[in-house]
Write an enzyme that holds these catalytic residues in place. Structure first.
Site, PDB file in Angstrom:
ATOM      1  N   ASP A 129       0.848  -1.196   0.000  1.00  0.00           N
ATOM      2  CA  ASP A 129       0.000   0.000   0.000  1.00  0.00           C
ATOM      3  C   ASP A 129       0.882   1.245   0.000  1.00  0.00           C
ATOM      4  O   ASP A 129       2.045   1.181   0.400  1.00  0.00           O
ATOM      5  CB  ASP A 129      -0.837   0.059   1.293  1.00  0.00           C
ATOM      6  CG  ASP A 129      -1.948  -0.970   1.317  1.00  0.00           C
ATOM      7  OD1 ASP A 129      -2.237  -1.578   0.282  1.00  0.00           O
ATOM      8  OD2 ASP A 129      -2.521  -1.157   2.413  1.00  0.00           O
ATOM      9  N   ARG A 179      -0.897  -0.603  -8.710  1.00  0.00           N
ATOM     10  CA  ARG A 179      -2.298  -0.275  -8.433  1.00  0.00           C
ATOM     11  C   ARG A 179      -2.349   1.248  -8.299  1.00  0.00           C
ATOM     12  O   ARG A 179      -1.715   1.819  -7.410  1.00  0.00           O
ATOM     13  CB  ARG A 179      -2.751  -0.916  -7.122  1.00  0.00           C
ATOM     14  CG  ARG A 179      -4.166  -0.526  -6.732  1.00  0.00           C
ATOM     15  CD  ARG A 179      -4.599  -1.248  -5.464  1.00  0.00           C
ATOM     16  NE  ARG A 179      -3.989  -0.649  -4.304  1.00  0.00           N
ATOM     17  CZ  ARG A 179      -3.565  -1.316  -3.241  1.00  0.00           C
ATOM     18  NH1 ARG A 179      -3.642  -2.623  -3.185  1.00  0.00           N
ATOM     19  NH2 ARG A 179      -3.031  -0.691  -2.216  1.00  0.00           N
ATOM     20  N   LYS A 182      -6.425   7.324  -6.310  1.00  0.00           N
ATOM     21  CA  LYS A 182      -6.391   8.793  -6.309  1.00  0.00           C
ATOM     22  C   LYS A 182      -5.532   9.312  -5.157  1.00  0.00           C
ATOM     23  O   LYS A 182      -4.832  10.300  -5.301  1.00  0.00           O
ATOM     24  CB  LYS A 182      -7.814   9.333  -6.219  1.00  0.00           C
ATOM     25  CG  LYS A 182      -8.609   9.084  -7.492  1.00  0.00           C
ATOM     26  CD  LYS A 182      -9.919   9.834  -7.501  1.00  0.00           C
ATOM     27  CE  LYS A 182     -10.729   9.465  -8.739  1.00  0.00           C
ATOM     28  NZ  LYS A 182     -12.029  10.158  -8.788  1.00  0.00           N
ATOM     29  N   LYS A 196     -10.944  17.680  -7.769  1.00  0.00           N
ATOM     30  CA  LYS A 196     -11.280  16.380  -8.367  1.00  0.00           C
ATOM     31  C   LYS A 196     -10.903  16.338  -9.850  1.00  0.00           C
ATOM     32  O   LYS A 196     -10.367  15.353 -10.345  1.00  0.00           O
ATOM     33  CB  LYS A 196     -12.773  16.092  -8.175  1.00  0.00           C
ATOM     34  CG  LYS A 196     -13.219  14.786  -8.848  1.00  0.00           C
ATOM     35  CD  LYS A 196     -14.655  14.425  -8.511  1.00  0.00           C
ATOM     36  CE  LYS A 196     -15.242  13.394  -9.461  1.00  0.00           C
ATOM     37  NZ  LYS A 196     -14.487  12.162  -9.628  1.00  0.00           N
ATOM     38  N   THR A 225     -10.090   2.227  -8.079  1.00  0.00           N
ATOM     39  CA  THR A 225     -11.019   3.362  -7.972  1.00  0.00           C
ATOM     40  C   THR A 225     -12.466   2.889  -8.032  1.00  0.00           C
ATOM     41  O   THR A 225     -12.759   1.860  -8.647  1.00  0.00           O
ATOM     42  CB  THR A 225     -10.764   4.385  -9.102  1.00  0.00           C
ATOM     43  OG1 THR A 225     -11.653   5.492  -8.936  1.00  0.00           O
ATOM     44  CG2 THR A 225     -10.948   3.805 -10.493  1.00  0.00           C
ATOM     45  N   ARG A 287     -10.640   7.682   6.953  1.00  0.00           N
ATOM     46  CA  ARG A 287     -10.279   8.056   5.579  1.00  0.00           C
ATOM     47  C   ARG A 287     -11.411   7.699   4.618  1.00  0.00           C
ATOM     48  O   ARG A 287     -11.651   8.409   3.650  1.00  0.00           O
ATOM     49  CB  ARG A 287      -8.950   7.394   5.169  1.00  0.00           C
ATOM     50  CG  ARG A 287      -7.745   7.965   5.912  1.00  0.00           C
ATOM     51  CD  ARG A 287      -6.430   7.618   5.227  1.00  0.00           C
ATOM     52  NE  ARG A 287      -6.121   6.219   5.281  1.00  0.00           N
ATOM     53  CZ  ARG A 287      -5.446   5.626   6.276  1.00  0.00           C
ATOM     54  NH1 ARG A 287      -5.001   6.319   7.299  1.00  0.00           N
ATOM     55  NH2 ARG A 287      -5.199   4.337   6.233  1.00  0.00           N
TER      56      ARG A 287
HETATM   57  C1  LIG Z   1      -8.439  -1.129  -4.013  1.00  0.00           C
HETATM   58  C2  LIG Z   1      -8.053   0.187  -3.400  1.00  0.00           C
HETATM   59  C3  LIG Z   1      -6.857   0.305  -2.725  1.00  0.00           C
HETATM   60  C4  LIG Z   1      -6.495   1.535  -2.173  1.00  0.00           C
HETATM   61  N1  LIG Z   1      -5.252   1.666  -1.592  1.00  0.00           N
HETATM   62  C5  LIG Z   1      -4.843   2.887  -1.221  1.00  0.00           C
HETATM   63  C6  LIG Z   1      -3.506   3.100  -0.771  1.00  0.00           C
HETATM   64  O1  LIG Z   1      -2.692   2.171  -0.673  1.00  0.00           O
HETATM   65  N2  LIG Z   1      -3.142   4.375  -0.457  1.00  0.00           N
HETATM   66  C7  LIG Z   1      -3.990   5.446  -0.566  1.00  0.00           C
HETATM   67  O2  LIG Z   1      -3.588   6.584  -0.334  1.00  0.00           O
HETATM   68  N3  LIG Z   1      -5.272   5.258  -0.946  1.00  0.00           N
HETATM   69  C8  LIG Z   1      -5.722   4.021  -1.276  1.00  0.00           C
HETATM   70  N4  LIG Z   1      -7.011   3.855  -1.701  1.00  0.00           N
HETATM   71  C9  LIG Z   1      -8.006   4.959  -1.522  1.00  0.00           C
HETATM   72  C10 LIG Z   1      -7.966   5.932  -2.700  1.00  0.00           C
HETATM   73  O3  LIG Z   1      -6.803   6.707  -2.646  1.00  0.00           O
HETATM   74  C11 LIG Z   1      -9.195   6.875  -2.671  1.00  0.00           C
HETATM   75  O4  LIG Z   1      -9.160   7.634  -1.493  1.00  0.00           O
HETATM   76  C12 LIG Z   1     -10.530   6.168  -2.742  1.00  0.00           C
HETATM   77  O5  LIG Z   1     -10.493   5.094  -3.623  1.00  0.00           O
HETATM   78  C13 LIG Z   1     -11.655   7.143  -3.178  1.00  0.00           C
HETATM   79  O6  LIG Z   1     -11.412   7.609  -4.465  1.00  0.00           O
HETATM   80  P1  LIG Z   1     -12.134   7.028  -5.789  1.00  0.00           P
HETATM   81  O7  LIG Z   1     -11.059   6.649  -6.723  1.00  0.00           O
HETATM   82  O8  LIG Z   1     -13.037   5.929  -5.441  1.00  0.00           O
HETATM   83  O9  LIG Z   1     -12.846   8.271  -6.427  1.00  0.00           O
HETATM   84  P2  LIG Z   1     -13.861   9.337  -5.868  1.00  0.00           P
HETATM   85  O10 LIG Z   1     -13.897  10.432  -6.881  1.00  0.00           O
HETATM   86  O11 LIG Z   1     -13.540   9.688  -4.449  1.00  0.00           O
HETATM   87  O12 LIG Z   1     -15.218   8.550  -5.878  1.00  0.00           O
HETATM   88  C14 LIG Z   1     -15.881   8.127  -7.045  1.00  0.00           C
HETATM   89  C15 LIG Z   1     -17.264   7.667  -6.644  1.00  0.00           C
HETATM   90  O13 LIG Z   1     -17.132   6.451  -5.887  1.00  0.00           O
HETATM   91  C16 LIG Z   1     -17.981   6.454  -4.752  1.00  0.00           C
HETATM   92  N5  LIG Z   1     -17.171   6.382  -3.519  1.00  0.00           N
HETATM   93  C17 LIG Z   1     -15.860   6.676  -3.378  1.00  0.00           C
HETATM   94  N6  LIG Z   1     -15.439   6.463  -2.116  1.00  0.00           N
HETATM   95  C18 LIG Z   1     -16.527   6.057  -1.445  1.00  0.00           C
HETATM   96  C19 LIG Z   1     -16.738   5.694  -0.095  1.00  0.00           C
HETATM   97  N7  LIG Z   1     -15.763   5.727   0.816  1.00  0.00           N
HETATM   98  N8  LIG Z   1     -17.998   5.321   0.252  1.00  0.00           N
HETATM   99  C20 LIG Z   1     -18.992   5.272  -0.657  1.00  0.00           C
HETATM  100  N9  LIG Z   1     -18.832   5.607  -1.941  1.00  0.00           N
HETATM  101  C21 LIG Z   1     -17.631   5.992  -2.332  1.00  0.00           C
HETATM  102  C22 LIG Z   1     -18.767   7.722  -4.808  1.00  0.00           C
HETATM  103  O14 LIG Z   1     -20.039   7.477  -5.366  1.00  0.00           O
HETATM  104  C23 LIG Z   1     -17.989   8.640  -5.710  1.00  0.00           C
HETATM  105  O15 LIG Z   1     -18.821   9.498  -6.417  1.00  0.00           O
HETATM  106  C24 LIG Z   1      -7.395   2.639  -2.251  1.00  0.00           C
HETATM  107  C25 LIG Z   1      -8.601   2.506  -2.927  1.00  0.00           C
HETATM  108  C26 LIG Z   1      -8.939   1.319  -3.507  1.00  0.00           C
HETATM  109  C27 LIG Z   1     -10.237   1.219  -4.241  1.00  0.00           C
END
Ligand SMILES: Cc1cc2nc3c(=O)[nH]c(=O)nc-3n(C[C@H](O)[C@H](O)[C@H](O)COP(=O)(O)OP(=O)(O)OC[C@H]3O[C@@H](n4cnc5c(N)ncnc54)[C@H](O)[C@@H]3O)c2cc1C
Length: 306
Positions: A129, A179, A182, A196, A225, A287
């Protein structure tokens, strides 16, 4: 709201007290099947029925005692045994600070290398991660070192950091598994995009570089994502250069956009669900709330009688 929630994620006083609140414990269940490995394995079997494979991460970060790091490393070896015993298509994803990176980098390296070795024996991957920006350079260097001895290791990169496109160019020669996410931490505007629109554009640019590398056999790439619009754009770019849906990997978190996970899997994309479990869920849960403040309302609704 995002800033407050990310501050709460780091606050030691709250970390001690909030997890004891019953309504918070109830709300966290929507993102976490349970605190133990048995619950996580059961969840992986459920997601498998919907065509979605799994990755496991035991929650915890910044351990302060070497014995805790030893216990975490031993736990991940057990997870790999359980993946094999249950015949699951599942990987593991680990925070370096959970393996004692803050205390002894060499010991953390030995732990991760042992996990990667066991993962190779059962034909799966071990992922690293990405944590807050203070750790990025060290984590990339750690990955380069571990990648030199193991094919089956992957690294998370964060699209919101200005430095990431340069990190991508640095990593491409070693045929990395990446991987892309965002980014989930509170980072200053001097080093990270906040809007965004800018984060999404950075994500798409980096993803485009990687899907070309995937086509040429030079990388493995996962779009980490829940942003289905972004996934569609990546899929279109992939299609334009001859990639099939089955060559596009998407990873989402357990409990988030489950309908979309299944729909993408049904269309032939390789969809994986990262299942988090464990007792130390507080900063991680904060988070998740920060990512979508509407989830705070969901958590608060748990204390209302209707
Ligand atoms: C498999 C995976 C591994 C990850 N590993 C890391 C890591 O190692 N380090 C790190 O910094 N971050 C990690 N993240 C978190 C990442 O950085 C984002 O903070 C997180 O994925 C939210 O961004 P998004 O890409 O989903 O887009 P966004 O623009 O935030 O969301 C897109 C849409 O998805 C939905 N959504 C997003 N988040 C949520 C939520 N929490 N609850 C409900 N609906 C939601 C909403 O409908 C939103 O409109 C990981 C995420 C995933 C999916």
């Amino acid at each position: 709201m995002r800033t407050i929630l990310l501050w709460m994620a780091r606050n030691a006083w709250l970390k001690e007290r909030v997890p004891r609140l019953r309504f918070v414990r109830r709300a966290v269940r929507s993102f976490m099947p349970g605190e133990d490995l048995v619950s996580a394995i059961a969840a992986a079997k459920t997601t498998r029925a919907g065509g979605v494979t799994a990755a496991f991460t035991r929650l915890g970060e910044n351990v302060t005692d070497p014995s805790e790091a030893d216990a975490v490393a031993a736990h991940y070896l057990t997870v790999l045994d359980q993946i094999e015993a249950n015949k699951l298509d599942a990987e593991v994803s680990i925070k370096l600070t959970q393996l004692g990176y803050d205390l002894d980098v060499e010991a953390a390296f030995r732990h991760f290398a042992a996990i990667a070795q066991r993962a190779a024996e059962i034909g799966t991957f071990a992922w690293i991660d990405m944590e807050g920006s203070d750790y990025v350079e060290g984590t990339i260097a750690f990955y380069e070192r571990v990648r030199a001895g193991h094919e089956n290791v992957g690294l998370c990169l964060q699209a919101y950091l200005h430095r990431t496109p340069a990190d991508v160019q640095r990593l491409l020669p070693i045929r990395p598994a990446i991987r892309l996410v965002k980014g989930a931490y509170a980072e200053p505007t001097a080093i990270a995009y906040h809007a965004k629109r800018e984060v999404d554009a950075a994500f798409l640019g980096i993803a485009t570089t990687f899907i070309q590398a995937v086509r040429d056999g030079g990388a493995r790439f996962q779009a980490g994502t829940h942003d289905v619009d972004l996934v569609e754009q990546i899929a279109r770019s992939g299609g334009a250069i001859g990639l099939e849906p089955g060559q596009i990997e998407v990873e989402m978190l357990y409990g988030i956009r489950v309908d979309q996970q299944r729909k993408l899997a049904a269309r032939g994309f390789k969809v994986r669900c990262l299942i988090a479990y464990g007792e130390h869920w507080y900063p991680w849960y904060m988070r998740r709330l920060a990512e979508r403040p509407a989830n705070v309302l969901f958590a608060l609704r748990q204390i209302l009688p209707w």
